[in-house]
Scaffold this motif. Structure first.
Motif, PDB file in Angstrom:
ATOM      1  N   ALA A  92       0.814  -1.213   0.000  1.00 18.33           N
ATOM      2  CA  ALA A  92       0.000   0.000   0.000  1.00 18.33           C
ATOM      3  C   ALA A  92       0.847   1.261   0.000  1.00 18.33           C
ATOM      4  CB  ALA A  92      -0.943   0.010   1.204  1.00 18.33           C
ATOM      5  N   THR A  93       2.078   1.162   0.495  1.00 20.12           N
ATOM      6  CA  THR A  93       2.897   2.369   0.658  1.00 20.12           C
ATOM      7  C   THR A  93       4.328   2.234   0.148  1.00 20.12           C
ATOM      8  OG1 THR A  93       3.440   1.663   2.924  1.00 20.12           O
ATOM      9  CG2 THR A  93       1.583   3.174   2.662  1.00 20.12           C
ATOM     10  N   THR A  94       4.800   1.029  -0.065  1.00 23.00           N
ATOM     11  CA  THR A  94       6.199   0.833  -0.457  1.00 23.00           C
ATOM     12  C   THR A  94       6.443   1.311  -1.882  1.00 23.00           C
ATOM     13  OG1 THR A  94       6.467  -1.052   1.027  1.00 23.00           O
ATOM     14  CG2 THR A  94       8.019  -0.887  -0.801  1.00 23.00           C
ATOM     15  N   GLU A  95       7.493   2.101  -2.069  1.00 24.29           N
ATOM     16  CA  GLU A  95       7.840   2.638  -3.375  1.00 24.29           C
ATOM     17  C   GLU A  95       9.054   1.915  -3.943  1.00 24.29           C
ATOM     18  OE1 GLU A  95       8.369   6.841  -3.084  1.00 24.29           O
ATOM     19  OE2 GLU A  95       6.399   7.172  -2.153  1.00 24.29           O
ATOM     20  N   VAL A  96       9.058   1.752  -5.258  1.00 27.36           N
ATOM     21  CA  VAL A  96      10.197   1.154  -5.952  1.00 27.36           C
ATOM     22  C   VAL A  96      10.630   2.103  -7.061  1.00 27.36           C
ATOM     23  CG1 VAL A  96       9.403  -1.174  -5.417  1.00 27.36           C
ATOM     24  CG2 VAL A  96       8.792  -0.149  -7.604  1.00 27.36           C
ATOM     25  N   ASP A  97      11.823   1.881  -7.576  1.00 26.40           N
ATOM     26  CA  ASP A  97      12.368   2.765  -8.601  1.00 26.40           C
ATOM     27  C   ASP A  97      11.706   2.534  -9.955  1.00 26.40           C
ATOM     28  OD1 ASP A  97      14.147   3.873  -6.781  1.00 26.40           O
ATOM     29  OD2 ASP A  97      15.766   2.459  -7.288  1.00 26.40           O
ATOM     30  N   ASP A 109      -8.636   3.299   4.494  1.00 23.31           N
ATOM     31  CA  ASP A 109      -7.490   4.182   4.292  1.00 23.31           C
ATOM     32  C   ASP A 109      -6.345   3.457   3.597  1.00 23.31           C
ATOM     33  OD1 ASP A 109      -8.734   6.376   5.384  1.00 23.31           O
ATOM     34  OD2 ASP A 109      -7.781   6.179   7.358  1.00 23.31           O
ATOM     35  N   ALA A 110      -6.070   2.232   4.016  1.00 20.51           N
ATOM     36  CA  ALA A 110      -4.978   1.467   3.404  1.00 20.51           C
ATOM     37  C   ALA A 110      -5.291   1.142   1.951  1.00 20.51           C
ATOM     38  CB  ALA A 110      -4.720   0.190   4.190  1.00 20.51           C
ATOM     39  N   GLN A 111      -6.541   0.836   1.648  1.00 21.85           N
ATOM     40  CA  GLN A 111      -6.917   0.549   0.267  1.00 21.85           C
ATOM     41  C   GLN A 111      -6.798   1.799  -0.602  1.00 21.85           C
ATOM     42  OE1 GLN A 111     -10.793  -1.215   0.854  1.00 21.85           O
ATOM     43  NE2 GLN A 111      -9.953  -3.247   1.255  1.00 21.85           N
ATOM     44  N   VAL A 112      -7.194   2.961  -0.062  1.00 22.09           N
ATOM     45  CA  VAL A 112      -7.012   4.226  -0.776  1.00 22.09           C
ATOM     46  C   VAL A 112      -5.524   4.488  -1.022  1.00 22.09           C
ATOM     47  CG1 VAL A 112      -7.242   6.734  -0.576  1.00 22.09           C
ATOM     48  CG2 VAL A 112      -9.172   5.264   0.006  1.00 22.09           C
ATOM     49  N   ASP A 113      -4.705   4.251   0.003  1.00 19.68           N
ATOM     50  CA  ASP A 113      -3.261   4.421  -0.143  1.00 19.68           C
ATOM     51  C   ASP A 113      -2.704   3.527  -1.246  1.00 19.68           C
ATOM     52  OD1 ASP A 113      -3.162   6.313   1.877  1.00 19.68           O
ATOM     53  OD2 ASP A 113      -2.514   4.891   3.418  1.00 19.68           O
ATOM     54  N   CYS A 114      -3.234   2.327  -1.340  1.00 17.85           N
ATOM     55  CA  CYS A 114      -2.778   1.383  -2.357  1.00 17.85           C
ATOM     56  C   CYS A 114      -3.026   1.925  -3.757  1.00 17.85           C
ATOM     57  CB  CYS A 114      -3.467   0.039  -2.162  1.00 17.85           C
ATOM     58  SG  CYS A 114      -3.051  -1.192  -3.409  1.00 17.85           S
ATOM     59  N   ARG A 135     -10.502   7.356  -8.607  1.00 12.54           N
ATOM     60  CA  ARG A 135     -10.653   8.786  -8.913  1.00 12.54           C
ATOM     61  C   ARG A 135      -9.829   9.641  -7.955  1.00 12.54           C
ATOM     62  NH1 ARG A 135     -16.763  10.563  -9.504  1.00 12.54           N
ATOM     63  NH2 ARG A 135     -15.664  12.527  -9.951  1.00 12.54           N
ATOM     64  N   LEU A 136      -9.802   9.246  -6.672  1.00 10.59           N
ATOM     65  CA  LEU A 136      -8.995   9.986  -5.705  1.00 10.59           C
ATOM     66  C   LEU A 136      -7.506   9.922  -6.054  1.00 10.59           C
ATOM     67  CD1 LEU A 136     -10.747   8.891  -2.385  1.00 10.59           C
ATOM     68  CD2 LEU A 136     -10.843  11.158  -3.447  1.00 10.59           C
ATOM     69  N   ALA A 137      -7.114   8.831  -6.713  1.00 10.05           N
ATOM     70  CA  ALA A 137      -5.713   8.648  -7.114  1.00 10.05           C
ATOM     71  C   ALA A 137      -5.442   9.213  -8.502  1.00 10.05           C
ATOM     72  CB  ALA A 137      -5.349   7.167  -7.071  1.00 10.05           C
ATOM     73  N   GLY A 138      -6.443   9.840  -9.120  1.00 11.74           N
ATOM     74  CA  GLY A 138      -6.251  10.444 -10.431  1.00 11.74           C
ATOM     75  C   GLY A 138      -6.399   9.494 -11.588  1.00 11.74           C
ATOM     76  N   MET A 139      -7.076   8.353 -11.381  1.00 10.73           N
ATOM     77  CA  MET A 139      -7.286   7.382 -12.450  1.00 10.73           C
ATOM     78  C   MET A 139      -8.772   7.285 -12.788  1.00 10.73           C
ATOM     79  SD  MET A 139      -4.577   4.328 -11.450  1.00 10.73           S
ATOM     80  CE  MET A 139      -5.241   4.066  -9.789  1.00 10.73           C
ATOM     81  N   ARG A 140      -9.071   6.686 -13.914  1.00 11.98           N
ATOM     82  CA  ARG A 140     -10.463   6.515 -14.336  1.00 11.98           C
ATOM     83  C   ARG A 140     -10.693   5.076 -14.785  1.00 11.98           C
ATOM     84  NH1 ARG A 140      -9.338  10.341 -19.564  1.00 11.98           N
ATOM     85  NH2 ARG A 140      -8.111   8.843 -20.759  1.00 11.98           N
ATOM     86  N   LEU A 141     -11.920   4.610 -14.599  1.00 15.30           N
ATOM     87  CA  LEU A 141     -12.244   3.246 -15.007  1.00 15.30           C
ATOM     88  C   LEU A 141     -12.235   3.142 -16.524  1.00 15.30           C
ATOM     89  CD1 LEU A 141     -13.235   0.388 -14.116  1.00 15.30           C
ATOM     90  CD2 LEU A 141     -15.566   1.246 -14.463  1.00 15.30           C
ATOM     91  N   ARG A 142     -11.533   2.127 -17.007  1.00 14.41           N
ATOM     92  CA  ARG A 142     -11.492   1.867 -18.447  1.00 14.41           C
ATOM     93  C   ARG A 142     -12.315   0.637 -18.812  1.00 14.41           C
ATOM     94  NH1 ARG A 142      -8.353   3.223 -22.903  1.00 14.41           N
ATOM     95  NH2 ARG A 142      -8.246   1.587 -24.500  1.00 14.41           N
ATOM     96  N   ASP A 143     -12.167  -0.455 -18.024  1.00 21.06           N
ATOM     97  CA  ASP A 143     -12.883  -1.698 -18.327  1.00 21.06           C
ATOM     98  C   ASP A 143     -13.222  -2.421 -17.040  1.00 21.06           C
ATOM     99  OD1 ASP A 143     -12.753  -1.974 -21.360  1.00 21.06           O
ATOM    100  OD2 ASP A 143     -10.609  -1.774 -20.900  1.00 21.06           O
ATOM    101  N   ARG A 144     -14.307  -3.182 -17.076  1.00 25.86           N
ATOM    102  CA  ARG A 144     -14.644  -4.096 -15.979  1.00 25.86           C
ATOM    103  C   ARG A 144     -15.272  -5.337 -16.588  1.00 25.86           C
ATOM    104  NH1 ARG A 144     -16.921  -0.957 -11.786  1.00 25.86           N
ATOM    105  NH2 ARG A 144     -14.841  -1.099 -10.832  1.00 25.86           N
ATOM    106  N   TRP A 145     -14.706  -6.505 -16.230  1.00 27.12           N
ATOM    107  CA  TRP A 145     -15.176  -7.767 -16.770  1.00 27.12           C
ATOM    108  C   TRP A 145     -15.457  -8.758 -15.644  1.00 27.12           C
ATOM    109  CZ3 TRP A 145     -10.143  -6.273 -19.009  1.00 27.12           C
ATOM    110  CH2 TRP A 145     -10.267  -5.548 -20.201  1.00 27.12           C
ATOM    111  N   ASP A 146     -16.140  -9.816 -15.999  1.00 27.14           N
ATOM    112  CA  ASP A 146     -16.410 -10.909 -15.063  1.00 27.14           C
ATOM    113  C   ASP A 146     -15.198 -11.813 -14.898  1.00 27.14           C
ATOM    114  OD1 ASP A 146     -17.393 -13.962 -14.775  1.00 27.14           O
ATOM    115  OD2 ASP A 146     -18.835 -12.665 -13.754  1.00 27.14           O
ATOM    116  N   GLY A 147     -14.353 -11.878 -15.915  1.00 21.10           N
ATOM    117  CA  GLY A 147     -13.184 -12.759 -15.864  1.00 21.10           C
ATOM    118  C   GLY A 147     -12.074 -12.257 -16.761  1.00 21.10           C
TER     119      GLY A 147
END
Length: 246
Positions: A96-101, A121-126, A212-224
């Motif tokens: 949720a919080t660890t950063e990599v290069d 909160d942790a899921q939002v952080d993720c 949306r809070l992270a600045g992203m938008r939904l593009r696709d959602r599928w069942d599988g």
């Protein structure tokens, strides 16, 4: 008391692949790897909760550079011991919080791993962490179950997910807090074992708001993973959010 590996220490890691053998079947793994390979393109992939490499290893074998984040050293040791395991870069830490290069064209969470984060909160952080690692136009992919609350009649808080000889599994729900716990009882050679792991279930619309809070938008959602339509009867979803390219 938990060890430094949390709920996925040595006792769980030692038998994880065997206990989840159905999730390692080629007809389960290959569609996921096909889609992630397509989304990665010529870029890199970041797996949040890489575990023993169920998805990361075959994705790497497709020629995608994969980096993983995981809190459990015991799980990562199993990954390292497998053929091709040394090719997967891994950072030990809370995904949720660890950063990599560097940046990635796709980041992903599979097999309900988002629910291992037991607070909103942790899921939002993720989501924010994933977005921070994506290059412009990059995608964040999450595979997670739809909360199974329709199976809960009034006054009941338990839903069995496996009842068989030598093994019993059930989930306990608290609908007031969206907390749940998965309980595993096993009996082998006359000896029993018990494991309980906490989760936080999350709704598709709630995940969209986190994105949306992270600045992203939904593009696709599928069942599988084969892009079956998501419907009101779907028991899980594969959702893809996109980081804007501008």
């Amino acid at each position: 008391m938990l060890d430094e590996d949390g709920y996925f220490g040595e006792s769980v890691a030692a038998g994880y692949d065997e206990s989840s053998a159905d999730m390692f079947a080629s007809d389960v793994v290959e569609p996921a790897v096909d889609l992630l390979t397509e989304l990665a393109g010529s870029g890199r992939a970041l797996e949040l909760g890489v575990g023993t490499g169920r998805i990361a290893l075959p994705l790497s074998q497709r020629g995608v550079e994969v980096h993983g984040i995981d809190l459990s050293r015991a799980m990562v040791q199993r990954l390292r011991a497998k053929p091709g395991g040394e090719a997967i870069g891994v950072t030990i830490g809370d995904f949720a919080t660890t950063e990599v290069d560097g940046t990635f064209s796709v980041a992903y969470l599979v097999f309900n791993t988002i629910m291992n984060l037991t607070t909103q909160d942790a899921q939002v952080d993720c989501f924010r962490n994933a977005a921070g690692h994506l290059e412009p136009g990059g995608r964040f992919v999450v595979e997670v179950g739809v909360p199974d609350l329709r199976r809960l009649p009034p006054g009941q808080n338990a839903v069995p997910f496996h009842v068989g000889e030598g093994r019993l599994g059930f989930d306990l729900y608290d609908v007031a807090t969206q907390s749940m716990s998965s309980h595993h009882v096993r009996v082998a050679d006359g000896r029993g074992s018990y494991l309980a792991v906490p989760f936080r279930y999350v709704w598709p619309a709630e995940l969209d708001l986190m994105a949306r809070l992270a600045g992203m938008r939904l593009r696709d959602r599928w069942d599988g993973w084969s892009r079956e339509p998501f419907t009101s009867e779907s028991r899980r979803h594969i959702s893809v959010w996109e980081k804007p390219s501008d």
